[in-house]
Design a protein around this motif. Structure first.
Motif, PDB file in Angstrom:
ATOM      1  N   GLY A 269       0.702  -1.107   0.174  1.00 23.30           N
ATOM      2  CA  GLY A 269       0.001   0.077  -0.110  1.00 23.30           C
ATOM      3  C   GLY A 269       0.972   1.385   0.043  1.00 23.30           C
ATOM      4  N   SER A 270       0.363   2.524   0.080  1.00 22.76           N
ATOM      5  CA  SER A 270       0.695   3.837  -0.140  1.00 22.76           C
ATOM      6  C   SER A 270      -0.259   4.759   0.595  1.00 22.76           C
ATOM      7  CB  SER A 270       1.105   3.948  -1.359  1.00 22.76           C
ATOM      8  OG  SER A 270       1.707   5.513  -1.421  1.00 22.76           O
ATOM      9  N   VAL A 271       0.612   5.494   1.283  1.00 30.13           N
ATOM     10  CA  VAL A 271      -0.171   6.583   2.199  1.00 30.13           C
ATOM     11  C   VAL A 271       0.282   8.017   1.440  1.00 30.13           C
ATOM     12  CG1 VAL A 271      -0.371   7.953   4.503  1.00 30.13           C
ATOM     13  CG2 VAL A 271       0.119   5.304   4.384  1.00 30.13           C
ATOM     14  N   GLY A 272      -0.708   8.755   1.172  1.00 36.50           N
ATOM     15  CA  GLY A 272      -0.462  10.053   0.500  1.00 36.50           C
ATOM     16  C   GLY A 272       0.322  10.914   1.502  1.00 36.50           C
ATOM     17  N   GLY A 273       1.338  11.859   0.858  1.00 38.39           N
ATOM     18  CA  GLY A 273       2.097  12.716   1.503  1.00 38.39           C
ATOM     19  C   GLY A 273       3.409  11.941   1.836  1.00 38.39           C
ATOM     20  N   SER A 274       4.090  12.839   2.556  1.00 39.86           N
ATOM     21  CA  SER A 274       5.402  12.507   2.903  1.00 39.86           C
ATOM     22  C   SER A 274       5.860  12.918   4.063  1.00 39.86           C
ATOM     23  CB  SER A 274       6.515  12.833   1.972  1.00 39.86           C
ATOM     24  OG  SER A 274       6.821  14.319   1.701  1.00 39.86           O
ATOM     25  N   GLY A 275       7.023  12.504   4.790  1.00 43.36           N
ATOM     26  CA  GLY A 275       7.467  12.906   6.125  1.00 43.36           C
ATOM     27  C   GLY A 275       6.903  12.352   7.133  1.00 43.36           C
ATOM     28  N   PRO A 276       7.440  12.914   8.388  1.00 43.18           N
ATOM     29  CA  PRO A 276       6.794  11.807   9.373  1.00 43.18           C
ATOM     30  C   PRO A 276       5.435  11.718   9.430  1.00 43.18           C
ATOM     31  CG  PRO A 276       8.242  13.884  10.124  1.00 43.18           C
ATOM     32  CD  PRO A 276       7.726  13.938   8.931  1.00 43.18           C
ATOM     33  N   ALA A 277       4.616  12.465   9.097  1.00 44.42           N
ATOM     34  CA  ALA A 277       3.081  12.188   9.248  1.00 44.42           C
ATOM     35  C   ALA A 277       2.696  10.803   8.510  1.00 44.42           C
ATOM     36  CB  ALA A 277       1.908  13.331   8.814  1.00 44.42           C
ATOM     37  N   ALA A 278       3.412  10.923   7.315  1.00 46.02           N
ATOM     38  CA  ALA A 278       3.224   9.648   6.311  1.00 46.02           C
ATOM     39  C   ALA A 278       3.665   8.429   7.003  1.00 46.02           C
ATOM     40  CB  ALA A 278       3.897   9.806   4.941  1.00 46.02           C
ATOM     41  N   LEU A 279       4.877   8.476   7.631  1.00 36.86           N
ATOM     42  CA  LEU A 279       5.428   7.520   8.316  1.00 36.86           C
ATOM     43  C   LEU A 279       4.592   6.964   9.395  1.00 36.86           C
ATOM     44  CD1 LEU A 279       9.146   8.396   8.349  1.00 36.86           C
ATOM     45  CD2 LEU A 279       7.935   6.812   6.837  1.00 36.86           C
ATOM     46  N   ALA A 280       3.988   7.787  10.124  1.00 39.48           N
ATOM     47  CA  ALA A 280       3.080   7.391  11.301  1.00 39.48           C
ATOM     48  C   ALA A 280       1.946   6.820  10.718  1.00 39.48           C
ATOM     49  CB  ALA A 280       2.747   8.661  12.099  1.00 39.48           C
ATOM     50  N   ALA A 281       1.388   7.428   9.724  1.00 46.19           N
ATOM     51  CA  ALA A 281       0.092   6.589   9.045  1.00 46.19           C
ATOM     52  C   ALA A 281       0.349   5.361   8.646  1.00 46.19           C
ATOM     53  CB  ALA A 281      -0.452   7.578   8.163  1.00 46.19           C
ATOM     54  N   MET A 282       1.681   5.249   7.845  1.00 42.81           N
ATOM     55  CA  MET A 282       2.047   4.130   7.329  1.00 42.81           C
ATOM     56  C   MET A 282       2.068   2.789   8.543  1.00 42.81           C
ATOM     57  SD  MET A 282       5.663   2.919   5.234  1.00 42.81           S
ATOM     58  CE  MET A 282       6.525   3.110   6.839  1.00 42.81           C
ATOM     59  N   GLY A 283       2.622   3.274   9.707  1.00 42.30           N
ATOM     60  CA  GLY A 283       2.903   2.325  10.569  1.00 42.30           C
ATOM     61  C   GLY A 283       1.532   1.861  11.031  1.00 42.30           C
ATOM     62  N   ARG A 284       0.502   2.909  11.297  1.00 44.02           N
ATOM     63  CA  ARG A 284      -0.684   2.420  11.892  1.00 44.02           C
ATOM     64  C   ARG A 284      -1.389   1.506  11.011  1.00 44.02           C
ATOM     65  NH1 ARG A 284      -0.331   7.911  14.289  1.00 44.02           N
ATOM     66  NH2 ARG A 284      -1.171   8.579  12.474  1.00 44.02           N
ATOM     67  N   LEU A 285      -1.432   1.834   9.509  1.00 44.70           N
ATOM     68  CA  LEU A 285      -1.954   1.008   8.922  1.00 44.70           C
ATOM     69  C   LEU A 285      -1.329  -0.418   8.641  1.00 44.70           C
ATOM     70  CD1 LEU A 285      -2.727   3.354   5.638  1.00 44.70           C
ATOM     71  CD2 LEU A 285      -4.311   2.455   7.467  1.00 44.70           C
ATOM     72  N   ARG A 286      -0.101  -0.630   8.475  1.00 41.29           N
ATOM     73  CA  ARG A 286       0.487  -1.811   8.577  1.00 41.29           C
ATOM     74  C   ARG A 286      -0.046  -2.719   9.976  1.00 41.29           C
ATOM     75  NH1 ARG A 286       5.495  -3.703  10.487  1.00 41.29           N
ATOM     76  NH2 ARG A 286       5.950  -5.819   9.414  1.00 41.29           N
ATOM     77  N   ALA A 287       0.026  -2.140  11.032  1.00 44.34           N
ATOM     78  CA  ALA A 287      -0.169  -2.706  12.168  1.00 44.34           C
ATOM     79  C   ALA A 287      -1.715  -3.075  12.181  1.00 44.34           C
ATOM     80  CB  ALA A 287       0.067  -1.850  13.348  1.00 44.34           C
ATOM     81  N   GLY A 288      -2.630  -2.096  11.832  1.00 47.38           N
ATOM     82  CA  GLY A 288      -4.085  -2.704  11.821  1.00 47.38           C
ATOM     83  C   GLY A 288      -4.222  -3.531  10.745  1.00 47.38           C
ATOM     84  N   LEU A 289      -3.755  -3.563   9.501  1.00 49.35           N
ATOM     85  CA  LEU A 289      -3.848  -4.697   8.626  1.00 49.35           C
ATOM     86  C   LEU A 289      -3.491  -6.028   8.993  1.00 49.35           C
ATOM     87  CD1 LEU A 289      -3.799  -4.578   4.690  1.00 49.35           C
ATOM     88  CD2 LEU A 289      -2.263  -6.559   5.902  1.00 49.35           C
ATOM     89  N   ARG A 290      -2.274  -6.013   9.803  1.00 51.96           N
ATOM     90  CA  ARG A 290      -1.792  -7.463  10.629  1.00 51.96           C
ATOM     91  C   ARG A 290      -2.883  -8.013  11.371  1.00 51.96           C
ATOM     92  NH1 ARG A 290       3.375  -9.311  11.707  1.00 51.96           N
ATOM     93  NH2 ARG A 290       4.613  -9.437   9.534  1.00 51.96           N
ATOM     94  N   ALA A 291      -3.574  -7.116  12.042  1.00 52.04           N
ATOM     95  CA  ALA A 291      -4.503  -7.484  13.050  1.00 52.04           C
ATOM     96  C   ALA A 291      -5.663  -8.078  12.353  1.00 52.04           C
ATOM     97  CB  ALA A 291      -4.891  -6.372  14.220  1.00 52.04           C
ATOM     98  N   TYR A 292      -6.354  -7.430  11.486  1.00 52.22           N
ATOM     99  CA  TYR A 292      -7.404  -7.692  10.630  1.00 52.22           C
ATOM    100  C   TYR A 292      -7.136  -8.840   9.741  1.00 52.22           C
ATOM    101  CZ  TYR A 292      -8.485  -2.876  12.031  1.00 52.22           C
ATOM    102  OH  TYR A 292      -8.943  -1.504  12.563  1.00 52.22           O
TER     103      TYR A 292
END
Length: 455
Positions: A269-292
């Motif tokens: 997948g890919s999160v829009g934007g760049s920088g720390p905000a995009a990295l934080a969103a990427m980490g939350r999405l990946r962790a959530g997808l693993r649980a689901y």
């Protein structure tokens, strides 16, 4: 009638001539120097990477002091790096010869080590004829064919020295530049002044680029930590992943996790934007997808629906694309669903084609989930490529041409490389991405590729 005097005028001895020509020459020289400095600093300001700025500094300094060769050593005093040595007119082997001389015997080494009485420029007008120099310096100079050198320290916060022999006090050592002359020589006082002014400006510019490169390196390290450290080993399938990070530290990600009954979950997948905000969103999405995926792994639509809800709750203003595939390697079946993501590409000896997936809006933009999952069966020996949209944008082509370029690259994988999914991914990246880096804007995109080869 104008009367003509018969008397001869006395000679004007002792009266100085008009200073106009001298002043004009001096003014012309100052204007020329200012113009040269302006042009060189403009060129340096146009550099956006640390390597290009170092090369520009070395070339401009050589022009100012009238040298043909040189080297520049970047070694910040804070010890955080990066440390680099580049040469002008010198090969790697020749740079290696110069580095065999003890650092304490060289002017740039003494400055970088912070030894006393260092910090001011130093000229060595006759290296071979100076008995006070270290024998190693004279030996290397004779071997490489240079007879004189001029060393200019690079530091921020340098105070103006009171005289040519004074030591400049510095608050931040960055490195030193050394220019080499083929014959015994020494730059003029005017040249020393010009290169000193240029070096002070260059040090400030290098400091900004240095901090930017450090920030990019830190963001890339965080992104790597958010991705899986290693891929699982499941019988019947072999996995490989590649990621090309852009300078902005975007949010492209991938994942692979083992599931019950020897099943496998693959996600990208890919999160829009760049920088720390995009990295934080990427980490939350990946962790959530693993649980689901653990709870509802057999139903990719349910996994992405839960991920959509998570994104709405945690990142209401963000948008992301994702693709999740539930794989059963022993049956060679894949059930997948995507949300605004590019379709996978299956490639083998007999076919190379995109998997037909249903259309869907990206995560965070769905009013309701309407796109069903699709199922397909890869043949033995085929590799399925999951990739992010950055791979297409980095080509610099239109969407259709980028897809065609990707298809041709996968179809052209040599037969000897098709046994290894990592080799397939590497070949596709080398073929699709511009090797000359002509598209600077597209090169800022992140790229992630996940390859799965089925036995």
């Amino acid at each position: 009638m104008v009367p003509v005097s018969t008397h001869t005028a006395a000679p004007t001895e002792g009266i100085p001539s008009a200073p106009g020509a001298f002043i004009q020459d001096r003014l012309a020289g100052w204007v020329s120097d200012l113009t040269t400095l302006h042009e060189l600093t403009e060129r340096l300001a146009g550099t956006s990477t640390l390597d290009s700025a170092l090369h520009e500094l070395l070339v401009a300094g050589a022009a100012l002091v009238g040298a043909a060769r040189g080297l520049l050593v970047l070694e910040p005093a804070d010890g955080r790096g990066p440390s680099r040595t580049i040469g002008l007119g010198l090969s790697h082997a020749e740079l290696g010869h110069i580095e065999t001389v003890p650092r304490s015997a060289t002017a740039y080494g003494r400055f970088l080590d912070g030894l006393p009485d260092t910090g001011a420029p130093l000229a060595s007008p006759d290296i071979l004829g100076d008995p006070g120099l270290d024998p190693g310096c004279r030996e290397v100079a004779a071997r490489l064919g240079y007879a004189a050198s001029y060393t200019q320290p690079l530091a921020t916060g340098a105070a103006e020295a009171a005289g040519p022999d004074a030591t400049a006090r510095t608050t931040g050592r960055l490195g030193a530049a050394v220019w080499l002359y083929d014959e015994p020589a020494e730059p003029l006082e005017r040249q020393c002044h010009l290169v000193g002014v240029y070096a002070r400006y260059a040090a400030e510019h290098l400091t900004r680029l240095l901090e930017l490169e450090r920030a990019r390196a830190d963001a890339a390290a965080v992104a790597e930590e958010l991705l899986p450290s290693r891929l699982p080993r499941i019988p019947g399938v072999r996995l490989a992943a590649r990621r090309r990070a852009g300078p902005g530290a975007g949010g492209d990600w991938y994942d692979a996790l083992p599931l019950p009954d020897n099943a496998l979950g693959l996600a990208i997948g890919s999160v829009g934007g760049s920088g720390p905000a995009a990295l934080a969103a990427m980490g939350r999405l990946r962790a959530g997808l693993r649980a689901y995926a653990v709870m509802e792994g057999e139903d990719p639509v349910a996994v992405l629906s839960d991920l959509e809800l998570l994104l709405r709750m945690t990142e209401p203003s963000a948008a992301a694309t994702a693709l999740y595939a539930y794989c059963e390697p022993d049956r060679r079946t894949i059930v997948l669903a995507g949300a605004g993501h590019t379709p996978p590409l299956v490639t083998g000896e007999r076919r190379t084609e995109f998997v037909e997936t249903t259309l869907s809006a990206p995560l965070g933009m769905l009013s309701c989930w309407e796109a069903p999952s699709v199922e397909f069966t890869p043949r033995p020996g085929e590799t399925v490529l999951f990739y992010t949209d950055g791979l297409l944008r980095r080509t610099g082509d239109t969407r259709d041409r980028a897809f065609a370029r990707l298809h041709a690259a996968a179809a052209g994988v040599p037969k000897v490389l098709r046994q290894d999914p990592g080799a397939v991914a590497d070949h596709v990246l080398r073929t699709v991405l511009p090797a000359d880096g002509t598209d600077r804007s597209a090169a800022t995109e992140d790229v992630a590729v996940l390859a799965a080869r089925f036995d």
